[in-house]
Structures are given as C-alpha cells and as structure tokens.
Write a protein that holds these residues in place. Sequence first.
Motif, PDB file in Angstrom:
ATOM      1  N   ALA A 249       0.638  -1.569   0.078  1.00  0.00           N
ATOM      2  CA  ALA A 249       0.260   0.292   0.239  1.00  0.00           C
ATOM      3  C   ALA A 249       0.986   1.405  -0.006  1.00  0.00           C
ATOM      4  N   GLU A 250       1.525   1.296   0.941  1.00  0.00           N
ATOM      5  CA  GLU A 250       2.334   2.594   0.997  1.00  0.00           C
ATOM      6  C   GLU A 250       3.346   2.912  -0.272  1.00  0.00           C
ATOM      7  N   LYS A 251       4.023   1.958  -1.097  1.00  0.00           N
ATOM      8  CA  LYS A 251       4.806   2.044  -1.893  1.00  0.00           C
ATOM      9  C   LYS A 251       4.236   2.632  -3.311  1.00  0.00           C
ATOM     10  N   LEU A 252       2.869   1.926  -3.488  1.00  0.00           N
ATOM     11  CA  LEU A 252       1.483   1.551  -4.282  1.00  0.00           C
ATOM     12  C   LEU A 252       1.092   3.046  -4.622  1.00  0.00           C
ATOM     13  N   LEU A 253       1.256   3.876  -2.817  1.00  0.00           N
ATOM     14  CA  LEU A 253       0.285   5.013  -3.308  1.00  0.00           C
ATOM     15  C   LEU A 253       2.128   6.436  -3.334  1.00  0.00           C
ATOM     16  N   GLN A 254       3.006   6.339  -2.826  1.00  0.00           N
ATOM     17  CA  GLN A 254       4.052   6.782  -3.073  1.00  0.00           C
ATOM     18  C   GLN A 254       3.819   6.964  -4.682  1.00  0.00           C
TER      19      GLN A 254
ATOM     20  N   ALA B 147       1.986   6.406  -6.673  1.00  0.00           N
ATOM     21  CA  ALA B 147       0.496   7.403  -7.255  1.00  0.00           C
ATOM     22  C   ALA B 147       0.807   8.970  -7.266  1.00  0.00           C
ATOM     23  N   ASN B 148       1.310   9.482  -5.667  1.00  0.00           N
ATOM     24  CA  ASN B 148       1.416  10.787  -5.317  1.00  0.00           C
ATOM     25  C   ASN B 148       2.584  11.187  -7.093  1.00  0.00           C
ATOM     26  N   ARG B 149       3.425  10.395  -7.193  1.00  0.00           N
ATOM     27  CA  ARG B 149       4.267  11.442  -8.431  1.00  0.00           C
ATOM     28  C   ARG B 149       3.053  11.240  -9.513  1.00  0.00           C
ATOM     29  N   ASP B 150       2.008  11.064  -9.693  1.00  0.00           N
ATOM     30  CA  ASP B 150       1.881  11.388 -10.844  1.00  0.00           C
ATOM     31  C   ASP B 150       0.970  12.805 -11.148  1.00  0.00           C
ATOM     32  N   ASP B 151       2.029  13.049 -12.084  1.00  0.00           N
ATOM     33  CA  ASP B 151       1.162  15.483 -12.394  1.00  0.00           C
ATOM     34  C   ASP B 151       0.646  14.927 -13.081  1.00  0.00           C
ATOM     35  N   THR B 152      -0.615  13.789 -14.196  1.00  0.00           N
ATOM     36  CA  THR B 152      -0.945  13.582 -15.325  1.00  0.00           C
ATOM     37  C   THR B 152      -2.882  14.027 -14.704  1.00  0.00           C
ATOM     38  N   ASP B 153      -2.500  13.316 -13.894  1.00  0.00           N
ATOM     39  CA  ASP B 153      -4.110  12.473 -13.800  1.00  0.00           C
ATOM     40  C   ASP B 153      -4.895  13.697 -11.833  1.00  0.00           C
ATOM     41  N   TYR B 154      -6.377  13.176 -11.633  1.00  0.00           N
ATOM     42  CA  TYR B 154      -6.573  13.731 -10.354  1.00  0.00           C
ATOM     43  C   TYR B 154      -6.023  13.054  -9.384  1.00  0.00           C
ATOM     44  N   VAL B 155      -4.773  13.328  -8.217  1.00  0.00           N
ATOM     45  CA  VAL B 155      -4.351  12.514  -7.016  1.00  0.00           C
ATOM     46  C   VAL B 155      -5.750  13.358  -5.920  1.00  0.00           C
TER      47      VAL B 155
ATOM     48  N   HIS C 205      15.586   5.824 -11.832  1.00  0.00           N
ATOM     49  CA  HIS C 205      13.952   5.732 -12.387  1.00  0.00           C
ATOM     50  C   HIS C 205      13.247   5.974 -11.469  1.00  0.00           C
ATOM     51  N   GLU C 206      12.266   6.362 -11.719  1.00  0.00           N
ATOM     52  CA  GLU C 206      10.924   5.853 -10.546  1.00  0.00           C
ATOM     53  C   GLU C 206      10.198   6.264 -11.185  1.00  0.00           C
ATOM     54  N   GLY C 207       8.437   4.565 -10.352  1.00  0.00           N
ATOM     55  CA  GLY C 207       7.578   4.302 -10.416  1.00  0.00           C
ATOM     56  C   GLY C 207       6.492   5.837 -10.643  1.00  0.00           C
ATOM     57  N   VAL C 208       5.510   5.676 -11.525  1.00  0.00           N
ATOM     58  CA  VAL C 208       4.275   6.865 -11.336  1.00  0.00           C
ATOM     59  C   VAL C 208       2.992   6.024 -12.226  1.00  0.00           C
TER      60      VAL C 208
ATOM     61  N   ARG D  24      -6.324   4.809  -1.214  1.00  0.00           N
ATOM     62  CA  ARG D  24      -5.976   5.712  -0.339  1.00  0.00           C
ATOM     63  C   ARG D  24      -6.860   5.013   1.294  1.00  0.00           C
ATOM     64  N   TYR D  25      -8.201   5.232   1.140  1.00  0.00           N
ATOM     65  CA  TYR D  25      -9.296   3.997   2.450  1.00  0.00           C
ATOM     66  C   TYR D  25      -7.757   3.016   3.243  1.00  0.00           C
ATOM     67  N   MET D  26      -7.740   2.523   1.996  1.00  0.00           N
ATOM     68  CA  MET D  26      -8.050   1.227   2.521  1.00  0.00           C
ATOM     69  C   MET D  26      -5.977   1.178   3.659  1.00  0.00           C
TER      70      MET D  26
END
Length: 158
Positions: free
Chosen positions: A51-56, A58-66, A116-119, A130-132
Amino acid sequence: MLSPEPHLEVAVGAEPVWIVALRRHPHYDHVRLKRVFIDDGTRHQVVMVNAEKLLQCANRDDTDYVLRGVDDWHAGKVRGIREFLDPANARIPEMPYVTITQRRRRGLLGWIGIEHEGVVAFRNGQHRARYMAYAGAETFPVEVAEREAELLISLCGA
C-alpha cells in the motif's frame, strides 16, 4: 483476527473475492474486493501491492487527479467510502484498477538516465486504495494490464 495479508476466497459457482485486513479501523476489520475484469480475455492481471509503495508512486502522477490523504477529506466523503467498503453490504466493491509507467527521476542522475521512478495512475478505485491504506491495510490487490504487471510488481509489489 484476520491475517494482515489479503487472501482469496472462492465460493463454488461464484467469482473470487479478496479479503483485505484493516489493522486500524474501528468500524470493521476487513474489506472484500472483486476483480474489475472477470473475463480472462481482457488481458488484465491481479497484483498484490504494498500500500505505501503504491501510494508513493501514485503521488508522483502529474497528469491525472491525485487525491489528498484521508485526513483532508470532508466527513461526508469519509463516511461514504466507509459505507461503500463495509463488508456487511451485499454488493462487493471492485479492486482498484491502475496503470503504471516509469520515468526519469528528477535530479542529475535522472537527467542523465541512471535513476528512474514509478508513476501510478488510477483508472478507478483511488478513494478505495487511499482509504484502505489509511485504515491499516498493508497490502491489497489491484488490477493492471498484463503488459504492465511486471513493472508494477517490481516497483510496488507486496
């Protein structure tokens, strides 16, 4: 007490259901999730993510709604997602559906192509994810296109 690791339950003649334990949730101790794409011909795969890695990612996404963290949601939104995920409901929510890419990390080593980093971008289920995590889920299943599964596993896998 449920195991902190999600597990799969399959009733005869029914679609599979993943049970995700919530360690810090006063209302219920788990959620149930099902696949988004049930037909195997859709070329999607279920991946267990940290969960923590996925949200990290996801927080890098600068193209969609975060979304902001759950603490910043208004009370009606928190109540709504809590009621939506309640395992007492007859309807089983779908697991989050994501896509993942890789980009050069900001800074000198990224600029020269070494780091490199994942997005991660959510196609559906960002509130659920995010709620889980907020409620104490350490890992949970997400669905992703087969061609992106290995990258998701390498960057966010449980």
